[in-house]
Design a protein around this motif. Structure first.
Motif, PDB file in Angstrom:
ATOM      1  N   LYS A 142      60.114 -77.018 -12.813  1.00  0.00           N
ATOM      2  CA  LYS A 142      61.220 -76.231 -12.202  1.00  0.00           C
ATOM      3  C   LYS A 142      60.271 -74.156 -12.331  1.00  0.00           C
ATOM      4  CE  LYS A 142      66.504 -75.739 -13.331  1.00  0.00           C
ATOM      5  NZ  LYS A 142      67.075 -76.987 -14.331  1.00  0.00           N
ATOM      6  N   ILE A 151      64.367 -67.916 -12.571  1.00  0.00           N
ATOM      7  CA  ILE A 151      64.291 -69.239 -11.740  1.00  0.00           C
ATOM      8  C   ILE A 151      63.883 -69.064  -9.941  1.00  0.00           C
ATOM      9  CG2 ILE A 151      64.330 -71.910 -11.196  1.00  0.00           C
ATOM     10  CD1 ILE A 151      66.473 -71.627 -13.544  1.00  0.00           C
ATOM     11  N   ARG A 153      63.863 -70.288  -6.646  1.00  0.00           N
ATOM     12  CA  ARG A 153      64.479 -71.360  -5.689  1.00  0.00           C
ATOM     13  C   ARG A 153      63.825 -71.460  -4.295  1.00  0.00           C
ATOM     14  NH1 ARG A 153      69.479 -73.241  -6.868  1.00  0.00           N
ATOM     15  NH2 ARG A 153      69.062 -74.332  -5.748  1.00  0.00           N
TER      16      ARG A 153
END
Ligand SMILES: *Cc1c(COP(=O)(O)O)cnc(C)c1O
Length: 398
Positions: A142, A151, A153
């Protein structure tokens, strides 16, 4: 007629208004829309929705297309079906229309703004790499933004003003860091990236058929992909997430985002003219470039060697030190001459809704914004209208 009135007309003859960008509706639009009305198929059921979807999918070489009520809705649904959610981050350019950034906020995620390439004005892949290597951690497959702890994405590149983004670089970065790519191709239908159509790449690409886009359905949008699971989910979410249409069972939050048959009929007709429209836009751009290139202080977007732009809206940069006046003063002078022009979009990291979003060293986007001025670019722009625009830019040089 009294004297005063006469004098006015002779002293300042009103010149015909030249708009920035208006639709060109000279094909089968009437015929297909009439067909909807004559057959009573006016809402989102009806054959034109599917025909329009198939047509666009085929044009782009995609297996799936889902028509939506507008391009913003298509982007929102694309983010939702990609699973983008609360407190995640999506990388996107700082210089673009606000819609894609808003749709990121709709999902509860935040944009990360990246600077643009000063030659092509598109998101700069090198700056994305810098952001990732200098500001992020790679942990358990991640990517984490160290400062915000969120995070990262996805990447949402925007093919700006008709010119493609350097997609190979974007796709390579995405692959390396496990990021989803959702392309905003709303301004660039008909453009090519290395012989491939803009909209043909990325996990999902989104289109718009708003009134000022290269083709229009009055209002409308579409997302295209090769992933049937994502497309089915998109269709489900954009039609109220109906699991049982008899008993009205809905297992997810749905949206009423489906395009109507009337709009699809118009879009379907416009698709028949797309190639001609791109040719016309490129001719307009060539004429502007040739006639403006020698004016000191005027420059424009470079078409990359690997690109074929659709030149959606032709935009110049005005350097006030060389040209004599700045872009906003030129805008006002052209307005007096009854010629409509427009600045580019205020870079998004400067806007209130994005104050707490992360912006990675933005510099070029601000400069291009200050100098940018979009010129009349309608497909139907006549030679004499274009001459008037060029003359006015020559005349106002100080
Ligand atoms: C036009 C546009 C949109 C939104 O499309 P609508 O159909 O107007 O909702 C999204 N992104 C960009 C870059 C646009 O120019």
């Amino acid at each position: 007629m009294d004297n005063k009135c006469k004098q006015n007309t002779t002293q300042s003859p009103t010149k015909e208004f030249i708009p920035l960008s208006v639709p060109e509706l000279k094909g089968n639009e009437w015929k297909y829309v009439k067909e909807c009305l004559d057959t009573n198929w006016v809402s989102s059921a009806g054959s034109f929705v599917e025909r329009f979807e198939k047509n666009v999918a085929q044009f782009l070489g995609r297996s799936q297309a889902v028509a939506c009520i507008n391009g913003t809705a298509a982007l929102h649904i694309a983010l939702l079906v990609s699973g983008i959610s609360l407190n995640e981050e999506v990388i996107m350019p700082a210089l673009t229309f606000v819609a894609p950034a808003n749709t990121i906020l709709y999902t509860g995620a935040k944009p990360v703004f990246i600077d643009i390439d000063p030659e092509t004005w598109q998101i700069d892949p090198q700056k994305i790499k810098d952001f990732i290597t200098k500001e992020c951690l790679w942990q358990d497959s991640k990517l984490i933004n160290r400062k915000t702890k969120r995070i990262v994405r996805a990447i949402l590149p925007v093919h700006l003003l008709g010119h493609p983004v350097d997609m190979d670089s974007i796709l390579n970065i995405a692959k390396k860091f496990n990021l989803i790519v959702i392309a905003d191709a709303t301004e660039s239908l008909g453009a090519l990236y290395k012989e491939q159509k803009v909209g043909a790449l990325a996990d999902i690409s989104c289109l718009s058929f708003n009134g000022n886009k290269i083709i229009t359905s009055g209002g409308g949008g579409m997302l295209v992909t090769d992933n049937k699971v994502l497309a089915d989910k998109a269709k489900y979410l954009s039609t109220q997430a109906k699991d049982d249409s008899l008993e009205y069972i809905h297992n997810e939050i749905g949206y009423n985002y489906r395009l109507t048959n009337i709009q699809a009929a118009m879009g379907f007709a416009q698709m028949e003219s797309l190639d001609d429209f791109v040719t016309k836009k490129r001719t307009i751009a060539k004429c502007y470039s040739e006639n403006l290139k020698d004016i000191k202080g005027i420059s424009f977007m470079k078409e990359a060697t690997w690109a074929k732009s659709n030149f959606w809206l032709y935009t110049i940069l005005v350097n006030p030190d060389e040209y004599g006046i700045d872009s906003r003063s030129l805008l006002n002078k052209l307005k007096i001459a009854n010629i409509q022009t427009r600045p580019l979009w205020c870079p998004l990291h400067n806007l209130k809704p994005f104050k707490d979003s992360y912006a990675y060293h933005i510099e070029k986007a601000n400069k291009i914004y200050q100098k940018g001025l979009t010129l009349p670019s309608s497909v139907g722009l006549t030679d004499s209208q274009q001459e008037r625009v060029i003359e006015a830019i020559l005349e106002n040089k100080n």
